[in-house]
Design an enzyme around this catalytic site. Structure first.
Site, PDB file in Angstrom:
ATOM      1  N   HIS A   3       0.825  -1.205   0.000  1.00  0.00           N
ATOM      2  CA  HIS A   3       0.000   0.000   0.000  1.00  0.00           C
ATOM      3  C   HIS A   3       0.861   1.258   0.000  1.00  0.00           C
ATOM      4  CE1 HIS A   3      -3.412  -2.548   1.315  1.00  0.00           C
ATOM      5  NE2 HIS A   3      -4.154  -1.584   0.828  1.00  0.00           N
ATOM      6  N   ASN A  32       8.504  -4.145   3.324  1.00  0.00           N
ATOM      7  CA  ASN A  32       7.138  -3.714   3.593  1.00  0.00           C
ATOM      8  C   ASN A  32       6.723  -4.028   5.022  1.00  0.00           C
ATOM      9  OD1 ASN A  32       4.535  -2.782   3.156  1.00  0.00           O
ATOM     10  ND2 ASN A  32       3.829  -4.711   2.240  1.00  0.00           N
TER      11      ASN A  32
END
Length: 263
Positions: A118, A149
């Site tokens: 995201h 991430n």
DNA sequence: CTGCGTAGC
DNA sequence: GCTACGCAG
């Protein structure tokens, strides 16, 4: 004579109908936008777009870069009231209906070894189901190394929430550095950025910090990745606060000053 | 929190 | 093709 006039009018009506359709028809999307227009980030914070493909969603906006099949920047406002921890079910990633050129299919990422990372974090949009689901458009993700991430990038996102809690409303801008020669994944050749940036602005104080992070896990503390906004503008070709006056820009963009940010 | 892979309908 | 569940960093 009269028939000719009638046909002209009918023809004009067809044109108008098509125009209305073209401009106002939108394909299926996540249902039920939050009724309130609420807090769309003021236009004064809009960065420049190298592509012109700016998309405004209810709770974040972005500039899509079709050749790289991802956004060059994603911008959203993080308010204290957004910091909820409602449990939500992850939806599927779907194409962004507002990206004219179609955003990349999520299957490009499958088996690539990279996360669907995201840009506007789902964790920052938990205050409503729609806001949460809206972050699952594929225009809001970039290929990210798994350990990056879940690691240092995740720690930065949590730090942003902490800053919001202690300093108040923030404006956050995030993206990957899109440059030539990048590795590509999937049938649509989604580029894998080597580096990601994040700019965080305290709305009340006009204080900003910027980070540049390699797309891999690191044990370095977060302040190790501090850079000036100017340096990110050079790398991306994006002018981040062009709507602000030059004095404002000069003061905030040239230096690395994290003195008013607690790490 | 950040996500993936597999099984099953 | 979509959803539910378990698992990992």
């Amino acid at each position: 004579m009269k028939n000719k006039t009638i046909y002209s009018i009918l023809f004009a009506l067809c044109l108008i109908g098509f125009w209305v359709f073209k401009n106002f028809y939108t394909p299926a999307t996540y249902s039920n936008p939050d009724s309130s227009n609420e807090e769309m980030v003021e236009e004064v914070f809009l960065p420049s777009s190298t592509t012109g493909d700016i998309v405004r969603h209810e709770h974040y906006m972005l500039s899509y870069n079709e050749p790289f099949e991802q956004a060059e920047w994603v911008l959203y406002e993080l308010k204290k009231s957004h910091l909820t921890y409602d449990d939500r079910k992850r939806p599927y990633f779907i194409e962004d209906p507002k990206v004219k050129t179609k955003s990349a299919d999520w299957r490009n990422y499958r088996g690539s070894g990279y996360d669907r990372g995201h840009l506007c974090p789902a964790g920052d949009r938990r205050f409503s189901e729609y806001a949460y689901n809206e972050t699952f458009y594929t225009s809001n993700i970039s290929p990210q190394d798994r350990d990056f991430n879940a690691g240092v990038w995740n720690r930065l996102e949590q730090k942003v929430r902490y800053w919001c809690k202690t300093y108040g409303d923030l404006v956050v801008i995030t993206g990957g550095i899109l440059e030539s020669g990048l590795e590509e994944i999937g049938e649509e050749d989604v580029d894998v950025p080597k580096t990601f940036y994040k700019i965080v602005l305290q709305k009340n104080n006009n204080k900003a910090v910027a980070f540049l992070m390699p797309n891999k896990e690191s044990k370095e503390p977060l302040h190790h990745f501090l850079v000036s906004i100017d340096s990110i503008e050079k790398l991306t070709g994006i002018n981040f606060f062009e709507k602000q006056n030059e004095v404002w820009q000069d003061e905030l963009e040239s230096e690395v000053d994290a003195s008013s940010w607690k790490f």
